[in-house]
Design a protein around this motif. Structure first.
Motif, PDB file in Angstrom:
ATOM      1  N   LEU A  22     -11.258  -7.283   3.864  1.00 47.45           N
ATOM      2  CA  LEU A  22     -10.576  -8.561   3.676  1.00 47.45           C
ATOM      3  C   LEU A  22      -9.088  -8.429   3.968  1.00 47.45           C
ATOM      4  CD1 LEU A  22     -12.174  -9.853   0.332  1.00 47.45           C
ATOM      5  CD2 LEU A  22     -12.944 -10.202   2.688  1.00 47.45           C
ATOM      6  N   ALA A  23      -8.465  -9.495   4.459  1.00 47.91           N
ATOM      7  CA  ALA A  23      -7.023  -9.524   4.689  1.00 47.91           C
ATOM      8  C   ALA A  23      -6.303  -9.633   3.352  1.00 47.91           C
ATOM      9  CB  ALA A  23      -6.656 -10.707   5.582  1.00 47.91           C
ATOM     10  N   TYR A  24      -5.030  -9.227   3.342  1.00 52.27           N
ATOM     11  CA  TYR A  24      -4.240  -9.308   2.114  1.00 52.27           C
ATOM     12  C   TYR A  24      -4.234 -10.725   1.546  1.00 52.27           C
ATOM     13  CZ  TYR A  24      -2.253  -4.675   3.194  1.00 52.27           C
ATOM     14  OH  TYR A  24      -2.071  -3.344   3.448  1.00 52.27           O
ATOM     15  N   ASP A  32      -5.682 -15.084  -7.299  1.00 49.22           N
ATOM     16  CA  ASP A  32      -4.713 -16.115  -7.653  1.00 49.22           C
ATOM     17  C   ASP A  32      -3.325 -15.500  -7.805  1.00 49.22           C
ATOM     18  OD1 ASP A  32      -3.816 -18.675  -8.102  1.00 49.22           O
ATOM     19  OD2 ASP A  32      -4.258 -18.648 -10.252  1.00 49.22           O
ATOM     20  N   ARG A  33      -2.993 -14.647  -6.853  1.00 46.72           N
ATOM     21  CA  ARG A  33      -1.693 -13.965  -6.818  1.00 46.72           C
ATOM     22  C   ARG A  33      -1.030 -14.240  -5.475  1.00 46.72           C
ATOM     23  NH1 ARG A  33       0.610 -10.832 -11.177  1.00 46.72           N
ATOM     24  NH2 ARG A  33      -1.091 -10.009 -12.449  1.00 46.72           N
ATOM     25  N   PRO A  34       0.312 -14.109  -5.388  1.00 50.15           N
ATOM     26  CA  PRO A  34       0.974 -14.226  -4.086  1.00 50.15           C
ATOM     27  C   PRO A  34       0.529 -13.098  -3.151  1.00 50.15           C
ATOM     28  CG  PRO A  34       2.564 -14.380  -5.891  1.00 50.15           C
ATOM     29  CD  PRO A  34       1.275 -13.920  -6.491  1.00 50.15           C
ATOM     30  N   THR A  35       0.479 -13.399  -1.871  1.00 53.49           N
ATOM     31  CA  THR A  35       0.128 -12.362  -0.886  1.00 53.49           C
ATOM     32  C   THR A  35       1.107 -11.197  -0.948  1.00 53.49           C
ATOM     33  OG1 THR A  35      -0.806 -14.042   0.580  1.00 53.49           O
ATOM     34  CG2 THR A  35      -0.279 -11.914   1.570  1.00 53.49           C
ATOM     35  N   SER A  36       2.387 -11.496  -1.211  1.00 56.34           N
ATOM     36  CA  SER A  36       3.402 -10.438  -1.276  1.00 56.34           C
ATOM     37  C   SER A  36       3.086  -9.430  -2.375  1.00 56.34           C
ATOM     38  CB  SER A  36       4.789 -11.042  -1.505  1.00 56.34           C
ATOM     39  OG  SER A  36       4.820 -11.788  -2.710  1.00 56.34           O
ATOM     40  N   THR A  37       2.476  -9.882  -3.471  1.00 60.28           N
ATOM     41  CA  THR A  37       2.122  -8.968  -4.562  1.00 60.28           C
ATOM     42  C   THR A  37       1.089  -7.954  -4.094  1.00 60.28           C
ATOM     43  OG1 THR A  37       2.585 -10.630  -6.253  1.00 60.28           O
ATOM     44  CG2 THR A  37       1.125  -8.827  -6.881  1.00 60.28           C
ATOM     45  N   VAL A  38       0.085  -8.420  -3.379  1.00 57.90           N
ATOM     46  CA  VAL A  38      -0.954  -7.526  -2.876  1.00 57.90           C
ATOM     47  C   VAL A  38      -0.383  -6.600  -1.800  1.00 57.90           C
ATOM     48  CG1 VAL A  38      -3.173  -7.416  -1.672  1.00 57.90           C
ATOM     49  CG2 VAL A  38      -2.776  -9.159  -3.419  1.00 57.90           C
ATOM     50  N   GLY A  47      -1.602   2.667   1.234  1.00 54.05           N
ATOM     51  CA  GLY A  47      -1.974   1.854   2.378  1.00 54.05           C
ATOM     52  C   GLY A  47      -3.434   1.433   2.327  1.00 54.05           C
ATOM     53  N   PRO A  48      -3.870   0.613   3.297  1.00 56.13           N
ATOM     54  CA  PRO A  48      -5.237   0.069   3.271  1.00 56.13           C
ATOM     55  C   PRO A  48      -6.329   1.131   3.232  1.00 56.13           C
ATOM     56  CG  PRO A  48      -3.897  -1.065   4.907  1.00 56.13           C
ATOM     57  CD  PRO A  48      -3.078   0.107   4.432  1.00 56.13           C
ATOM     58  N   SER A  49      -6.117   2.240   3.939  1.00 60.14           N
ATOM     59  CA  SER A  49      -7.167   3.262   3.995  1.00 60.14           C
ATOM     60  C   SER A  49      -7.108   4.235   2.823  1.00 60.14           C
ATOM     61  CB  SER A  49      -7.073   4.040   5.310  1.00 60.14           C
ATOM     62  OG  SER A  49      -5.821   4.693   5.406  1.00 60.14           O
TER      63      SER A  49
END
Length: 245
Positions: A22-24, A32-38, A47-49
């Motif tokens: 899934l994308a950030y 239910d959080r800002p994308t910047s938080t994730v 990082g993602p991996s």
């Protein structure tokens, strides 16, 4: 929308979202959080991996403990010109830094670039950067060397012995041209491998196709950067001086 720090359960949801590809932004919507938080959470913790929920939670608790010991009083952001909200500027700088990190830049490089970019003068000394970021001058110097290699920062003397590090209005142009150059270099290297492996072999054909693709991308980046510079570049008014540093 919930506020405060991420919970352990939320970090597990982030890990599951990353594992599902899934994308950030989608992960953030589910929380239910800002994308910047994730974005900040993932870039700070492997990082993602490499993101692991339990390890990220332990690392966050450890950082919070260290901050409580090192900063018995609440840190206050520096005063801002133009009537800006210092807290809002500091929060935005964290987001900007996290996004630069997500693009592949090392953490300290990202912090230095964000700090310079958010000053109206676009210029600070090593001491000024070290003070604002709370790091050593040696850390700043390493980050500046990296950014110089990418064509994104320039050094200049301020009339004395001190060096100032500067980003200017062409920072994105210089970054794109550096990207075009590195892509062209990769294309050249791929093309050199084709005769080594044999033009008519699967590996040789793959390298030649890679070279053609990268040549096209490199030329497109450079052309788009030149066009955008001509069409969109604007010069701001003379800014007030930043806090001397």
């Amino acid at each position: 929308m919930p506020g405060g720090r991420l919970t352990q359960q939320e970090r597990r949801q982030i890990a599951r979202g990353l594992a599902d590809g899934l994308a950030y932004a989608e992960i953030a919507r589910n929380l239910d959080r800002p994308t910047s938080t994730v974005t900040r959470e993932v870039t700070r913790n492997g990082g993602p991996s490499g993101y692991r929920a339990e390890a990220a939670h332990r690392a966050t608790e450890h950082r919070a403990h260290r901050r409580r010991k090192a900063e018995p009083r609440e840190a206050r952001p520096a005063p801002q010109p133009y009537g800006r909200d210092p807290e809002a500027v500091r929060a935005y700088e964290e987001v900007f830094t996290a996004v630069i990190m997500a693009s592949g830049a090392p953490p300290m490089v990202s912090r230095v670039l964000a700090c310079l970019s958010l000053t109206d003068s676009g210029s600070l000394t090593a001491a000024g950067l070290a003070e604002r970021l709370g790091v050593s001058p040696a850390s700043v110097s390493k980050a500046i060397t990296y950014l110089e290699g990418q064509g994104m920062v320039r050094r200049k003397r301020d009339g004395g012995r001190r060096e100032r590090y500067t980003v200017d209005d062409d920072i994105m142009y210089e970054s794109m041209m550096a990207s075009a150059h590195s892509t062209a270099q990769l294309a050249l290297t791929a093309r050199q491998g084709a005769p080594v492996l044999g033009h008519d072999t699967p590996a040789g054909t793959r390298l030649e196709n890679m070279a053609r693709f990268l040549d096209h991308v490199s030329e497109a980046i450079a052309r788009a950067a030149e066009q955008a510079r001509e069409l969109l570049h604007t010069k701001p008014g003379t800014p007030p001086p930043d806090t001397p540093a």
